[in-house]
Enzyme design. Structure first.
Site, mmCIF file in Angstrom:
data_model
loop_
_atom_site.group_PDB
_atom_site.id
_atom_site.type_symbol
_atom_site.label_atom_id
_atom_site.label_comp_id
_atom_site.label_asym_id
_atom_site.label_seq_id
_atom_site.Cartn_x
_atom_site.Cartn_y
_atom_site.Cartn_z
ATOM 1 C CB SER A 104 -16.610 -42.149 46.932
ATOM 2 O OG SER A 104 -16.293 -42.873 45.777
ATOM 3 C CG ASP A 118 -18.120 -44.825 42.714
ATOM 4 O OD1 ASP A 118 -18.550 -44.269 41.679
ATOM 5 O OD2 ASP A 118 -17.130 -44.412 43.342
ATOM 6 C CG ASP A 137 -18.254 -40.134 43.882
ATOM 7 O OD1 ASP A 137 -18.035 -41.311 43.528
ATOM 8 O OD2 ASP A 137 -17.330 -39.304 44.077
ATOM 9 C CG ASP A 161 -15.299 -41.133 41.641
ATOM 10 O OD1 ASP A 161 -15.793 -42.261 41.885
ATOM 11 O OD2 ASP A 161 -14.472 -40.576 42.388
#
Length: 453
Positions: A108, A245, A247, A249
């Protein structure tokens, strides 16, 4: 120490998180998630189980995703390798093709040397704690070792990005023509798909942070370094900036002046829009205890209820699922729109935010004015007993501060889940007042909860 944290398994790649661990974890996942009636029905029909595997672009993801795929295939699971895509894309694809489960390799917003493994069950939903514990226990037990034609196959998921973009576009209540957006993709998983999605939705798109090289993910870009995006929006005279960010999400935004629009403000904008369309189930928004007091007040003014959860998007998701709610999230930008996603989706959130701008003809600053952001001061008090937040003297100090603030502020004390510290959060109409009260409460915590030297 437990292997799973609040969002999967995470750590330094080739430190605690090795290829061996990833392979064993994948094999244990096949053991645990390969049980149940649907899995038995597939086997009875002569079919193997199927899993989606994806990753963000950090360099260690190459060997870790390969190890995960190997562990699954060795356990008799067919693997569809989706390559580099956002976490919410992986979750969507699992449900879209009715896979038995899936794995996302990503850390992440963490720096490039870290990595992580997130496991999703059928439907693209995150695992409950009890299932994570079963998988961890299964790592020490016997594995599935089929032979011959029963071993799994690994194939490329060729249209993964296209399926996801089509899904995103189909969710939009309004196209984005006339809006100039600057996208910061954090040199992460959104670098390929996010610009395409926003352009296909009709926006004029300028991109920064979309040149991943395996080691520059989140490095001075993305939602944790939003100042670069703000400067670029102002320089170009763009209407809005969207920051992902690593990833993708989560989503934060900046308006045309470069002012940051956080997750609370984004949720306020979307909640009002969804209520107008009749899409806000039970006229309820789910937010964590850290959400700003201004969000609560704004929602009350618009006849919207706010349900609070502990900090963490998994707790938001749990409450949304329990109540059947359609919108929830965190101040950090994890926003969950359950009609279209099973997890936080930064692309989906950003697209719907811009759709509201296009639909109303309003600037992002005008839309964000739906709520007044109260100054929020957070003090981390270290070296104290995090189990002692209910100490009588501490409780009395909190009650006194709460009484002083009345309706014009809020106090929250929260023990850290990972460190010996207590977080003191104070909101007030005036930042100096909030800082003063937070400092006084921190002193009380230190005086009564200090650990022995």
């Amino acid at each position: 120490m437990a292997l799973f944290g609040t969002d999967g398994v995470r750590g330094l790649a080739n430190g605690p998180l090795t290829a061996d661990l990833a392979l064993t974890l994948a094999q244990a996942t096949a053991v645990v998630l390969g049980q149940g009636r649907s899995a038995d029905a597939r086997r009875a029909a002569g079919k193997r189980l199927t899993a989606v595997v994806a990753r963000d672009p950090r360099v260690s993801g190459e060997f870790l995703a390969a190890a995960v795929a190997a562990g699954l295939a060795a356990s008799g699971v067919d693997v569809l390798d989706a390559g580099v895509i956002p976490t919410p894309a992986a979750a969507f694809l699992i449900g879209s093709i009715d896979a038995d489960f899936g794995v996302m390799v990503s850390a992440s917003h963490n720096p490039a040397p870290d990595n992580g493994i997130k496991i999703f069950a059928r439907g693209g939903v995150k695992l409950p704690d009890v299932v994570e514990r079963r998988i961890e226990a299964a790592m020490a037990g016997p594995m599935l070792l089929p032979t011959g034609a029963a071993v799994g196959r690994i194939r490329r998921f060729a249209d993964a990005e296209d399926r996801y973009v089509v899904h995103l576009l189909a969710s939009l209540p309004h196209r984005l023509e006339g809006i100039h957006v600057v996208l910061d993709c954090a040199n992460g998983a959104a670098s390929g798909v996010s610009p395409d999605a926003f352009r296909d939705a009709g926006a004029l798109v300028t991109v920064v942070g979309a040149d991943p090289d395996g080691v520059n993910i989140n490095d001075g870009v993305g939602s944790t370094h939003i100042d670069k995006l703000a400067a670029e929006v102002v320089r170009l005279g763009a209407d809005v900036g969207i920051a992902h960010d690593g990833d993708a999400d989560r989503c934060l935004a900046v308006d045309a002046t470069g002012a940051v629009i956080d997750g609370d403000q984004i949720m306020a904008i979307l909640a009002v829009a969804m209520k107008e369309r009749g899409a806000l189930i039970s006229n309820t928004l789910v937010a964590t205890v850290m959400s700003n007091l201004g969000l609560h007040r704004a929602m009350t003014e618009h006849g919207i209820l706010v349900e609070q959860t502990a900090v963490g998007d998994r707790y938001v998701l749990e409450r949304m699922n329990e109540g059947g709610y359609s919108l929830g999230g965190e101040q950090s930008g994890h926003v969950i729109m359950s009609e279209f996603a099973t997890t936080g989706d930064g692309l989906l959130t950003g697209l719907h935010l811009l759709a509201r701008m296009a639909e109303t003809g309003s600037s992002l600053a005008e839309l964000a004015s739906v709520m007044t952001v109260y100054p929020q001061v957070l003090v981390n008090v270290k070296g104290v007993d995090r189990e002692g937040v209910d100490h009588p003297a501490v409780a009395a100090a909190v009650a006194s501060a709460t009484a002083v603030l009345g309706d014009s502020g809020r106090v929250l004390l929260r023990a850290s889940g990972t460190e010996q510290l207590v977080r003191v959060m104070v909101e007030a109409a005036d930042v100096d007042r909030a800082s003063q009260i937070a400092g006084e409460l921190a002193d009380v915590v230190r005086a009564h909860l200090a650990l022995p030297a």
